[in-house]
Design a protein around this motif. Sequence first.
Motif, mmCIF file in Angstrom:
data_model
loop_
_atom_site.group_PDB
_atom_site.id
_atom_site.type_symbol
_atom_site.label_atom_id
_atom_site.label_comp_id
_atom_site.label_asym_id
_atom_site.label_seq_id
_atom_site.Cartn_x
_atom_site.Cartn_y
_atom_site.Cartn_z
ATOM 1 N N GLN A 191 0.834 -1.201 0.000
ATOM 2 C CA GLN A 191 0.000 0.000 0.000
ATOM 3 C C GLN A 191 0.873 1.257 0.000
ATOM 4 O O GLN A 191 1.804 1.384 0.791
ATOM 5 C CB GLN A 191 -0.900 -0.007 1.227
ATOM 6 N N GLY A 192 0.558 2.176 -0.910
ATOM 7 C CA GLY A 192 1.279 3.438 -0.980
ATOM 8 C C GLY A 192 2.406 3.465 -1.981
ATOM 9 O O GLY A 192 2.984 4.519 -2.237
ATOM 10 N N TYR A 193 2.739 2.311 -2.558
ATOM 11 C CA TYR A 193 3.791 2.273 -3.578
ATOM 12 C C TYR A 193 3.208 2.532 -4.964
ATOM 13 O O TYR A 193 2.069 2.156 -5.244
ATOM 14 C CB TYR A 193 4.487 0.902 -3.597
ATOM 15 N N PRO A 194 3.998 3.139 -5.854
ATOM 16 C CA PRO A 194 3.547 3.314 -7.237
ATOM 17 C C PRO A 194 3.609 1.981 -7.985
ATOM 18 O O PRO A 194 4.053 0.960 -7.430
ATOM 19 C CB PRO A 194 4.552 4.317 -7.813
ATOM 20 N N ASP A 195 3.212 1.977 -9.243
ATOM 21 C CA ASP A 195 3.199 0.748 -10.048
ATOM 22 C C ASP A 195 4.595 0.213 -10.333
ATOM 23 O O ASP A 195 4.754 -0.967 -10.621
ATOM 24 C CB ASP A 195 2.470 0.983 -11.371
ATOM 25 N N ARG A 196 5.603 1.060 -10.296
ATOM 26 C CA ARG A 196 6.989 0.625 -10.498
ATOM 27 C C ARG A 196 7.830 1.211 -9.365
ATOM 28 O O ARG A 196 7.753 2.396 -9.074
ATOM 29 C CB ARG A 196 7.521 1.093 -11.846
ATOM 30 N N ILE A 197 8.623 0.332 -8.744
ATOM 31 C CA ILE A 197 9.485 0.783 -7.651
ATOM 32 C C ILE A 197 10.930 0.378 -7.931
ATOM 33 O O ILE A 197 11.196 -0.623 -8.604
ATOM 34 C CB ILE A 197 9.001 0.244 -6.280
ATOM 35 N N HIS A 198 11.838 1.157 -7.402
ATOM 36 C CA HIS A 198 13.269 0.917 -7.566
ATOM 37 C C HIS A 198 13.801 0.339 -6.264
ATOM 38 O O HIS A 198 13.700 0.982 -5.211
ATOM 39 C CB HIS A 198 13.986 2.214 -7.936
ATOM 40 N N VAL A 199 14.366 -0.866 -6.361
ATOM 41 C CA VAL A 199 14.790 -1.588 -5.165
ATOM 42 C C VAL A 199 16.223 -2.076 -5.320
ATOM 43 O O VAL A 199 16.807 -2.022 -6.402
ATOM 44 C CB VAL A 199 13.851 -2.793 -4.891
#
Length: 184
Positions: free
Chosen positions: A112-120
């Motif tokens: 919840q709260g993350y965009p559709d693409r995240i950088h990890v």
Amino acid sequence: MLPLYVVNNHGQFNHLILRTLRDMDIEAVMISNETPPAEVARGCRGIILGGGPTLDRAGFAPLYLDLGLPVLGICLGLHIMATARGGAVRRGASGGFGAVEVDVLKQNSLLQGYPDRIHVWASHADEVSTVPEGFVRLAESAICSVEAMASPDERLYGVQWHPEVSHTVNGRLLFENFDRLCSE
């Protein structure tokens, strides 16, 4: 309020998980993966299965999944969860060492709260190849088809990447979400 337990599976980032939680004012205690399950059940409100080198050094960690507590598996913790619930893990075709772009396939309480693409940030050679029955695949990347999965009914959640590492953008949000799940 009881603390979260961070299970040390002999990984390089387990102490960083603990420090991140403490920096966020989330009470947490690190325990060995050889801690008896009954002791774990009495002492915490949620469990984070940290990373480590291999499944054969997981100790009692697979048994912690049966305690009825929320569990977050990170890297090897994800693999422990997958194999303990009937899924499979294999050597990744390319491994994941460094920055990875992850696509969120399905929003849930953990993401919840993350965009559709995240950088990890990733640091692994193995990956989940078969998602266990009852689990939903939540995220994927170009190098790993199961970057995150969950069994909401059992309150079991897992990610392949390392949210505790500063190179993961907004990694603390994952811990905030898990902390909230442990308080529900």
